[in-house]
Enzyme design. Sequence first.
Site, PDB file in Angstrom:
ATOM      1  N   ARG A   1       0.869  -1.182   0.000  1.00 27.29           N
ATOM      2  CA  ARG A   1       0.000   0.000   0.000  1.00 27.29           C
ATOM      3  C   ARG A   1       0.893   1.215   0.000  1.00 27.29           C
ATOM      4  O   ARG A   1       1.721   1.350   0.892  1.00 27.29           O
ATOM      5  CB  ARG A   1      -0.810   0.026   1.284  1.00 27.29           C
ATOM      6  CG  ARG A   1      -2.166  -0.459   1.256  1.00 27.29           C
ATOM      7  CD  ARG A   1      -2.959   0.149   2.408  1.00 27.29           C
ATOM      8  NE  ARG A   1      -2.849  -0.574   3.656  1.00 27.29           N
ATOM      9  CZ  ARG A   1      -2.287  -0.073   4.756  1.00 27.29           C
ATOM     10  NH1 ARG A   1      -1.748   1.125   4.764  1.00 27.29           N
ATOM     11  NH2 ARG A   1      -2.245  -0.776   5.855  1.00 27.29           N
TER      12      ARG A   1
ATOM     13  N   HIS B   1      -4.145   2.971   5.101  1.00 21.62           N
ATOM     14  CA  HIS B   1      -5.197   1.968   4.884  1.00 21.62           C
ATOM     15  C   HIS B   1      -6.479   2.644   4.382  1.00 21.62           C
ATOM     16  O   HIS B   1      -7.082   2.221   3.398  1.00 21.62           O
ATOM     17  CB  HIS B   1      -5.460   1.219   6.194  1.00 21.62           C
ATOM     18  CG  HIS B   1      -6.685   0.393   6.154  1.00 21.62           C
ATOM     19  ND1 HIS B   1      -6.747  -0.798   5.481  1.00 21.62           N
ATOM     20  CD2 HIS B   1      -7.923   0.597   6.677  1.00 21.62           C
ATOM     21  CE1 HIS B   1      -7.973  -1.297   5.595  1.00 21.62           C
ATOM     22  NE2 HIS B   1      -8.695  -0.464   6.307  1.00 21.62           N
TER      23      HIS B   1
ATOM     24  N   TYR C   1       3.046   2.543  12.241  1.00 23.56           N
ATOM     25  CA  TYR C   1       3.341   1.106  12.234  1.00 23.56           C
ATOM     26  C   TYR C   1       4.208   0.637  11.059  1.00 23.56           C
ATOM     27  O   TYR C   1       4.541  -0.529  10.974  1.00 23.56           O
ATOM     28  CB  TYR C   1       2.039   0.287  12.293  1.00 23.56           C
ATOM     29  CG  TYR C   1       1.052   0.588  11.184  1.00 23.56           C
ATOM     30  CD1 TYR C   1       1.136  -0.050   9.952  1.00 23.56           C
ATOM     31  CD2 TYR C   1       0.034   1.525  11.367  1.00 23.56           C
ATOM     32  CE1 TYR C   1       0.245   0.225   8.933  1.00 23.56           C
ATOM     33  CE2 TYR C   1      -0.873   1.812  10.354  1.00 23.56           C
ATOM     34  CZ  TYR C   1      -0.766   1.147   9.145  1.00 23.56           C
ATOM     35  OH  TYR C   1      -1.643   1.422   8.135  1.00 23.56           O
TER      36      TYR C   1
END
Length: 381
Positions: free
Chosen positions: A258, A262, A271
């Site tokens: 990605r 998200h 993260y």
Amino acid sequence: MPRKPIDLPFKLEYLSVLDENAELDKKLDPKLTDDELKTLYRYMLKARRADERMLNMQRQGRIGTFPQASGHEAISMGSVFCLKKEDWLVPAYRELAGMLYRGWPLETILLYWNGFEEGAKVPDGLNDLPMCVPVASQLLHAAGIGMAMNIQQEKKVVLTFFGDGSSSEGDCHEALNFAAVFNAPVVFICLNNQYAISVPIAKQMKNETVAQRAIGYGMQGIRVDGNDVLAVYTATQEAIERARKGEGPTLIECLTYRFTPHTTADDPKRYRSEDESKKWHLREPLLRFAKYLNAKGIMNEEQRQQIEAEIDAEIKEAVAKAEELAKSDELSNPLNMFDFSFAELPPFLVEQRQELADHIAKHTKHKKESGEKKAPSPAKI
Ligand SMILES: Cc1ncc(C[n+]2csc(CCOP(=O)(O)OP(=O)(O)O)c2C)c(N)n1
């Protein structure tokens, strides 16, 4: 002999056709025509630009939270490109490029992410399902459609999508198992972008690859470079041919990343490391494909700019249309939520619809009395 090895015929391949420098492996060339290659590029680029535009709009409060698809264009377009019109597309929520190619108007997708029921309305003539947000639930629909087609002896195939995180859901395992057992003509495309929101794949599964799970279900499986549109195309084309011949389902794991959060409500800096992200940007699907088309002599920078300009105009037009539609009385009617799921509403929903209609009427009366804007007109059931 009570204990002996069982000889099982397993094999698993990894496929890439264009390497990271856009060099083609000639033995694996799917030999698409120049026009087909340019079409692949156009829709990948359109999805990227639409994604960027939607992010701007979201930040301006002009659409709601949505999941970007930047980086996934090769998977979406490389696979959907293999479908015939009458085949079925059962998407999750990052299939923007393929949906645009399939004929979903961008304005419909904009309405979807703006919360309008009409955004889920399948364009006439397409055997598609709307985007699916509850993760993995769409895989059961895909398996069911495939099983139904076997019963009806239709030679159509179903293409469906899910993420690496979705592979932890019971729905995913049930769908794969049913499809395998009933030899359903379904191609399951896993977009392995390595994270389910903030949860890395290592916390989703103990296996090395998603593709190897195919072995456990008794179906064909392959892992491909998900940033290489020609690899995705080749693997999907082969899987579809097998499905049409009655040889059952395939699981294709597309390894990708990605490039964006998200969703617009997420912050991946919490993260994911910048180094990891940078490494993946070097494998960017659009730049790689453009470089290949350029080297092949079918798209120079000037022609690429021309495509950019055409896409820019198409996106502007779609945004204007969506915003115009969103303002219309017809679309801003909350009763619409009852209108697109059932041909005939079940009695409990007829009751709920009436309750809402009464509520709106009461509210409108109140607004009228206080001089506010009129309420939307009731929709047809
Ligand atoms: C049934 C269900 N449970 C939880 C969620 C909340 N949710 C939205 S996206 C997501 C993670 C999905 O990750 P993955 O399948 O890897 O797809 P990705 O978004 O990375 O493409 C979750 C848990 C949901 N949409 N549906």
